[in-house]
Design an enzyme around this catalytic site. Structure first.
Site, mmCIF file in Angstrom:
data_model
loop_
_atom_site.group_PDB
_atom_site.id
_atom_site.type_symbol
_atom_site.label_atom_id
_atom_site.label_comp_id
_atom_site.label_asym_id
_atom_site.label_seq_id
_atom_site.Cartn_x
_atom_site.Cartn_y
_atom_site.Cartn_z
ATOM 1 N N ARG A 235 0.821 -1.215 0.000
ATOM 2 C CA ARG A 235 0.000 0.000 0.000
ATOM 3 C C ARG A 235 0.857 1.268 0.000
ATOM 4 O O ARG A 235 0.452 2.291 -0.546
ATOM 5 C CB ARG A 235 -0.948 -0.002 1.197
ATOM 6 C CG ARG A 235 -2.121 -0.925 0.943
ATOM 7 C CD ARG A 235 -3.063 -0.958 2.104
ATOM 8 N NE ARG A 235 -4.320 -1.584 1.724
ATOM 9 C CZ ARG A 235 -5.238 -1.991 2.587
ATOM 10 N NH1 ARG A 235 -5.039 -1.828 3.884
ATOM 11 N NH2 ARG A 235 -6.354 -2.540 2.149
ATOM 12 N N LYS B 118 -18.564 -16.343 2.121
ATOM 13 C CA LYS B 118 -20.002 -16.191 2.342
ATOM 14 C C LYS B 118 -20.709 -15.486 1.211
ATOM 15 O O LYS B 118 -20.255 -14.478 0.694
ATOM 16 C CB LYS B 118 -20.219 -15.386 3.630
ATOM 17 C CG LYS B 118 -19.749 -16.104 4.860
ATOM 18 C CD LYS B 118 -20.556 -15.661 6.032
ATOM 19 C CE LYS B 118 -19.754 -14.960 7.072
ATOM 20 N NZ LYS B 118 -20.446 -13.991 7.862
ATOM 21 N N GLY C 73 -9.477 -8.206 -0.381
ATOM 22 C CA GLY C 73 -8.213 -8.361 0.332
ATOM 23 C C GLY C 73 -7.644 -9.766 0.225
ATOM 24 O O GLY C 73 -6.459 -9.958 -0.082
ATOM 25 N N GLY D 224 -12.833 -3.682 1.128
ATOM 26 C CA GLY D 224 -14.218 -3.243 1.321
ATOM 27 C C GLY D 224 -14.633 -2.203 0.290
ATOM 28 O O GLY D 224 -15.759 -2.235 -0.223
#
Ligand code: ADP
Ligand code: MG
Length: 391
Positions: free
Chosen positions: A36, A197, A348, A371
């Protein structure tokens, strides 16, 4: 992109306040993964090359509004200084008189890194006083923190209302890749979705469904679709609450939705578990699906071969266990082999898996935002982006 960027403003002789995403993993007091930080270098270098003094700010971890020594930005400043090849002055706060004095004394070419913005309780509350305090540290605000753009915080949204606010080069690149895929993809456009999920990604499935030519589904989320189709999935992870949604999606998607045909099952959730390949309708009782199987890899790779745009979010299996990583790595290889296709990785864990596969440099774009990339793919407007000046 419909937002102004650093290229649209004159930064010469200005103090430029830059929100970066330096939320990096630390280990034993040093930066364990500097991806990052490296991703923010083009913007920082651009500003320095154009005669600005650069004031950087970021959050790091979740200090919950209080200073936590282990989440100070010092290791980040050290790594950044190495990468930039010039000194980076790390301050012990992110607002206040002493910070203002330090910033006001800056010369073009100087770099300051402020302390962790989440040491302030006002950061995540988007407190107007904190936003004003931050805004006093710059003449121009640049948001390059795509990974934090889905949060309306003081350092992402609040501060943008006080200063001319533009996108950094990383932000621009993220929005260009993801934005083009959603708005104007070269076809065939395929999405691959996986991960644990289905409930995390219903919004993404719904938004992508109308845009893609095919949606390939693997990972734990496929299990809920199998169960919705009446298959026995043994002890596999299934979300009972999402069965109705899965049924609706199966019905509305028709043959756009492509599910695995075989899978790797394990006798327990463990790196050393026994593993077997079975067709999806033959999962033995007491066993659980932890990866897609070779026939599925072939089937998916076949579909992918013609693709011109691919968006991938979510691993195909429990890639953290090497025995169940093959499906994910094989899909990474299938993408890496595509000629003239735009391949975009979001999420991620997916980014980590592709990195682990050694094929990261073969992808067109690996998003730095987990996200944020998901919310973008859901079709939501990111508040950190909305707050920037329109082009
Ligand atoms: P991303 O971070 O890329 O958005 P997710 O967080 O949604 O991805 O999902 C990643 C997780 O999904 C990984 O930890 C992986 O182990 C898990 N996963 C993938 N397939 C399965 C499966 N069949 N059963 C259980 N967990 C799975
Ligand atoms: Mg994840």
């Amino acid at each position: 992109m419909n937002k102004k960027t650093v290229r649209d403003v004159d930064v010469k002789g200005k103090r430029v306040l830059v929100r970066v995403d330096f939320n990096v993993p630390l280990k034993d007091g040093v930066v364990a993964d500097d991806r990052r930080i490296r991703a923010a270098l083009p913007t920082i270098q651009y500003l320095l090359d154009h005669g600005a003094a650069v004031v950087l700010m970021s959050h790091l971890g979740r200090p919950k509004g209080k200073p936590r020594p282990e989440l100070r930005m010092d290791p980040v400043a050290d790594r950044l200084s190495e990468l930039l090849g010039r000194p980076v002055t790390k301050l012990d706060d992110c607002v206040g008189v002493r910070v203002e004095n330090a910033v006001n004394a800056m010369q073009p070419g100087d770099v300051i890194l402020l302390e962790n913005t989440r040491f302030k309780p006002g950061e995540t509350k988007n407190d107007p006083l904190l936003a004003e305090g931050l805004a006093r540290l710059g003449d121009i605000f640049v948001n390059d923190a795509f990974g934090a753009a889905h949060r309306a915080h003081a350092s992402t949204v609040g501060v943008a209302h006080h200063l001319p606010a533009v996108a950094g080069l990383l932000m621009e690149k993220e929005l260009a890749y993801l934005g083009r895929a959603l708005a104007d993809p070269e076809r065939p456009f395929l999405a691959i979705l996986g991960g644990a999920k289905i409930s995390d990604k219903i919004g993404v499935i719904q938004n992508l469904m109308s845009r893609v030519d095919s949606l390939l589904v693997g990972g734990g989320m496929a299990n809920t679709f199998f169960k919705a189709q009446g298959l026995n999935v043994g002890d596999s992870l299934v979300e009972e609450d999402a069965l109705d949604t899965a049924r609706d999606l199966l019905e509305s998607a028709g043959d756009k939705l492509v599910l695995p045909v075989d899978c790797v099952v394990a006798d327990r959730f463990d790196a050393e578990a026994q593993a077997r390949v079975v067709p999806v309708d033959q999962v033995p009782d007491g066993w659980r699906i932890l990866d897609i199987g070779p026939a599925t890899v072939a089937h998916f790779s076949n579909r992918l071969a013609a693709a011109k745009t691919v968006v991938w979010n979510g691993p195909m299996g429990v890639f953290e266990f090497s025995r169940f990583a093959e499906g994910t790595f094989a899909i990474a290889r299938a993408l890496a082999n595509l000629k003239d296709a735009t391949t975009i990785i979001g999420g991620g864990d997916s980014a980590a898996a592709v990195e682990q596969s050694g094929l990261a440099d073969k992808m067109s774009h690996i998003s730095t935002g987990g996200g944020a990339s998901l919310e973008f793919l859901e079709g939501k407007e990111l508040p950190g982006v909305a707050a920037l000046m329109d082009a």
